[in-house]
Design a protein around this motif. Structure first.
Motif, PDB file in Angstrom:
ATOM      1  N   LEU A   9      -2.182 -16.477  35.967  1.00 39.03           N
ATOM      2  CA  LEU A   9      -2.327 -17.834  36.481  1.00 39.03           C
ATOM      3  C   LEU A   9      -2.950 -17.864  37.874  1.00 39.03           C
ATOM      4  O   LEU A   9      -3.396 -18.922  38.315  1.00 39.03           O
ATOM      5  CB  LEU A   9      -0.961 -18.528  36.511  1.00 39.03           C
ATOM      6  CG  LEU A   9      -0.413 -18.962  35.141  1.00 39.03           C
ATOM      7  CD1 LEU A   9       0.984 -19.527  35.288  1.00 39.03           C
ATOM      8  CD2 LEU A   9      -1.339 -19.969  34.472  1.00 39.03           C
ATOM      9  N   ARG A  10      -3.020 -16.733  38.518  1.00 42.37           N
ATOM     10  CA  ARG A  10      -3.644 -16.645  39.839  1.00 42.37           C
ATOM     11  C   ARG A  10      -4.950 -15.851  39.746  1.00 42.37           C
ATOM     12  O   ARG A  10      -5.231 -14.993  40.569  1.00 42.37           O
ATOM     13  CB  ARG A  10      -2.669 -16.004  40.830  1.00 42.37           C
ATOM     14  CG  ARG A  10      -1.538 -16.951  41.172  1.00 42.37           C
ATOM     15  CD  ARG A  10      -0.256 -16.249  41.566  1.00 42.37           C
ATOM     16  NE  ARG A  10       0.787 -17.256  41.801  1.00 42.37           N
ATOM     17  CZ  ARG A  10       1.497 -17.831  40.825  1.00 42.37           C
ATOM     18  NH1 ARG A  10       1.276 -17.489  39.556  1.00 42.37           N
ATOM     19  NH2 ARG A  10       2.405 -18.745  41.096  1.00 42.37           N
ATOM     20  N   GLU A  11      -5.684 -16.199  38.725  1.00 45.34           N
ATOM     21  CA  GLU A  11      -6.948 -15.518  38.438  1.00 45.34           C
ATOM     22  C   GLU A  11      -7.839 -15.446  39.675  1.00 45.34           C
ATOM     23  O   GLU A  11      -8.046 -16.440  40.383  1.00 45.34           O
ATOM     24  CB  GLU A  11      -7.678 -16.269  37.314  1.00 45.34           C
ATOM     25  CG  GLU A  11      -9.022 -15.687  36.938  1.00 45.34           C
ATOM     26  CD  GLU A  11      -9.706 -16.478  35.841  1.00 45.34           C
ATOM     27  OE1 GLU A  11     -10.935 -16.293  35.658  1.00 45.34           O
ATOM     28  OE2 GLU A  11      -9.033 -17.274  35.168  1.00 45.34           O
ATOM     29  N   GLY A  12      -8.350 -14.236  39.915  1.00 42.93           N
ATOM     30  CA  GLY A  12      -9.245 -14.022  41.041  1.00 42.93           C
ATOM     31  C   GLY A  12      -8.544 -13.846  42.368  1.00 42.93           C
ATOM     32  O   GLY A  12      -9.212 -13.682  43.398  1.00 42.93           O
ATOM     33  N   VAL A  50      -6.942  -5.242  32.309  1.00 46.89           N
ATOM     34  CA  VAL A  50      -7.013  -6.663  32.647  1.00 46.89           C
ATOM     35  C   VAL A  50      -6.169  -6.939  33.884  1.00 46.89           C
ATOM     36  O   VAL A  50      -6.382  -7.935  34.592  1.00 46.89           O
ATOM     37  CB  VAL A  50      -6.560  -7.563  31.466  1.00 46.89           C
ATOM     38  CG1 VAL A  50      -7.455  -7.371  30.272  1.00 46.89           C
ATOM     39  CG2 VAL A  50      -5.107  -7.332  31.114  1.00 46.89           C
ATOM     40  N   ILE A  51      -5.204  -6.066  34.137  1.00 48.60           N
ATOM     41  CA  ILE A  51      -4.419  -6.129  35.372  1.00 48.60           C
ATOM     42  C   ILE A  51      -4.922  -5.007  36.269  1.00 48.60           C
ATOM     43  O   ILE A  51      -4.664  -3.828  36.013  1.00 48.60           O
ATOM     44  CB  ILE A  51      -2.913  -5.963  35.097  1.00 48.60           C
ATOM     45  CG1 ILE A  51      -2.427  -7.035  34.130  1.00 48.60           C
ATOM     46  CG2 ILE A  51      -2.131  -6.031  36.410  1.00 48.60           C
ATOM     47  CD1 ILE A  51      -2.604  -8.452  34.634  1.00 48.60           C
ATOM     48  N   ARG A  52      -5.661  -5.358  37.285  1.00 44.68           N
ATOM     49  CA  ARG A  52      -6.249  -4.378  38.201  1.00 44.68           C
ATOM     50  C   ARG A  52      -5.310  -4.124  39.376  1.00 44.68           C
ATOM     51  O   ARG A  52      -4.605  -5.034  39.837  1.00 44.68           O
ATOM     52  CB  ARG A  52      -7.592  -4.885  38.734  1.00 44.68           C
ATOM     53  CG  ARG A  52      -8.685  -4.991  37.702  1.00 44.68           C
ATOM     54  CD  ARG A  52      -9.925  -5.591  38.326  1.00 44.68           C
ATOM     55  NE  ARG A  52     -10.241  -4.939  39.605  1.00 44.68           N
ATOM     56  CZ  ARG A  52     -10.864  -5.543  40.605  1.00 44.68           C
ATOM     57  NH1 ARG A  52     -11.209  -6.824  40.510  1.00 44.68           N
ATOM     58  NH2 ARG A  52     -11.125  -4.878  41.714  1.00 44.68           N
ATOM     59  N   THR A  53      -5.347  -2.897  39.837  1.00 47.15           N
ATOM     60  CA  THR A  53      -4.580  -2.538  41.032  1.00 47.15           C
ATOM     61  C   THR A  53      -5.476  -2.642  42.255  1.00 47.15           C
ATOM     62  O   THR A  53      -6.565  -2.071  42.267  1.00 47.15           O
ATOM     63  CB  THR A  53      -4.031  -1.100  40.925  1.00 47.15           C
ATOM     64  OG1 THR A  53      -3.165  -1.018  39.789  1.00 47.15           O
ATOM     65  CG2 THR A  53      -3.267  -0.714  42.180  1.00 47.15           C
ATOM     66  N   GLY A 110      -1.709  -5.174  46.029  1.00 47.61           N
ATOM     67  CA  GLY A 110      -0.991  -5.689  44.872  1.00 47.61           C
ATOM     68  C   GLY A 110      -1.823  -5.609  43.604  1.00 47.61           C
ATOM     69  O   GLY A 110      -2.518  -4.600  43.365  1.00 47.61           O
ATOM     70  N   TYR A 111      -1.814  -6.712  42.811  1.00 52.95           N
ATOM     71  CA  TYR A 111      -2.484  -6.713  41.515  1.00 52.95           C
ATOM     72  C   TYR A 111      -3.335  -7.974  41.374  1.00 52.95           C
ATOM     73  O   TYR A 111      -3.094  -8.990  42.018  1.00 52.95           O
ATOM     74  CB  TYR A 111      -1.456  -6.636  40.378  1.00 52.95           C
ATOM     75  CG  TYR A 111      -0.627  -5.379  40.438  1.00 52.95           C
ATOM     76  CD1 TYR A 111      -1.104  -4.180  39.938  1.00 52.95           C
ATOM     77  CD2 TYR A 111       0.642  -5.396  41.025  1.00 52.95           C
ATOM     78  CE1 TYR A 111      -0.346  -3.015  40.011  1.00 52.95           C
ATOM     79  CE2 TYR A 111       1.408  -4.241  41.095  1.00 52.95           C
ATOM     80  CZ  TYR A 111       0.898  -3.058  40.595  1.00 52.95           C
ATOM     81  OH  TYR A 111       1.648  -1.914  40.684  1.00 52.95           O
ATOM     82  N   VAL A 153      -7.615 -16.776  27.541  1.00 55.32           N
ATOM     83  CA  VAL A 153      -6.342 -17.296  28.021  1.00 55.32           C
ATOM     84  C   VAL A 153      -6.154 -18.693  27.454  1.00 55.32           C
ATOM     85  O   VAL A 153      -6.996 -19.574  27.653  1.00 55.32           O
ATOM     86  CB  VAL A 153      -6.286 -17.336  29.566  1.00 55.32           C
ATOM     87  CG1 VAL A 153      -4.944 -17.918  30.036  1.00 55.32           C
ATOM     88  CG2 VAL A 153      -6.483 -15.931  30.130  1.00 55.32           C
ATOM     89  N   LEU A 154      -5.067 -18.893  26.710  1.00 56.56           N
ATOM     90  CA  LEU A 154      -4.769 -20.191  26.122  1.00 56.56           C
ATOM     91  C   LEU A 154      -3.601 -20.817  26.880  1.00 56.56           C
ATOM     92  O   LEU A 154      -2.557 -20.192  27.063  1.00 56.56           O
ATOM     93  CB  LEU A 154      -4.400 -20.035  24.648  1.00 56.56           C
ATOM     94  CG  LEU A 154      -5.463 -19.402  23.731  1.00 56.56           C
ATOM     95  CD1 LEU A 154      -4.932 -19.298  22.312  1.00 56.56           C
ATOM     96  CD2 LEU A 154      -6.751 -20.204  23.774  1.00 56.56           C
TER      97      LEU A 154
END
Length: 240
Positions: A165-168, A211-214, A219-220, A230-231
């Motif tokens: 939900l906090r894309e980018g 899809v989850i980058r460090t 953080g991430y 994403v739906l």
């Protein structure tokens, strides 16, 4: 007394037919059978539907490099010979030659490989493999990878959802702890424990673990990709 010899005249055989006696002299000559009547020319058979006209043809020649070497001929020479034959038989014909390339070691008959490579519509083209991607359904709280649903726990999905939900935006470990755990919760983790949760989450995402980058020291982060969907419907399902 002088005796003079005169040359003897040789009598040539007469070309007259011998006389025929009796009634056979009046018999008619035998009749020869009449030649068969010529068949009427048939109308040409149209190989194309009405309203169309034939403008030429395509000849696919399957000849791999090994087969050409065994036949002791080069493709360039074979093309030249076929062009020369076509020009001799049909001077008005126009020709175009295209060499079909295929990956080394491609299986199947050479002619079938050529037809596919040159886009023959009569040959079924192999359907390209399409990556089904990953679908993160925030409304139904599940993650689908292709036809499979990833076995995420409730906490793992909440962690993924919070970052998605906090894309980018880089989400810090402390922010994750404060968002997902109450301040006085007995199981409230520390920052190192968040790394363990993320590692377990990535293991269940399989090929889509990244899809989850460090972000080192911060953080991430989640960034949208073409294979990630994403739906989300209605208000944000986030806790805030």
């Amino acid at each position: 007394m002088t005796i003079t010899a005169f040359p003897t005249r040789t009598r040539r055989p007469s070309r007259e037919l011998p006389a025929v006696h009796g009634s056979s002299a009046l018999a008619p000559a035998p009749l020869r059978p009449a030649p068969p009547a010529a068949a009427a020319p048939s109308s040409p058979v149209r190989a194309v539907p009405e309203g169309t006209e034939a403008r030429g043809f395509v000849l696919y020649v399957g000849l791999g490099e090994d087969a050409a070497a065994a036949d002791r001929i080069e493709l360039a020479r074979l093309v030249g010979e076929l062009r020369a034959l076509t020009s001799r038989l049909a001077p008005s014909a126009q020709t175009h030659a295209a060499v079909a390339l295929a990956p080394a070691g491609a299986g199947g008959r050479d002619v079938d490989v050529v037809r596919r490579a040159l886009g023959d519509p009569a040959v079924q083209q192999p359907a390209p493999e399409v990556d089904p991607g990953i679908v993160i359904d925030l409304t139904r709280k599940r993650v689908a990878i292709g036809d499979e649903v990833a076995p995420l726990t409730y906490r793992e999905f909440e962690l993924l959802q919070h970052i998605v939900l906090r894309e980018g935006t880089t989400v810090g470990r402390c922010d994750i702890i404060d968002a997902l755990w109450d301040a006085d919760a007995d199981d409230r983790p520390n920052e190192r424990t968040i790394d363990v949760h993320v590692r377990r989450l990535r293991a269940k995402l399989g090929d889509y673990a990244e899809v989850i980058r460090t972000v080192r020291g911060a953080g991430y982060r989640f960034d949208r990709h073409a294979d990630v969907t994403v739906l989300a419907g209605g208000p944000s399902p986030d806790r805030f």
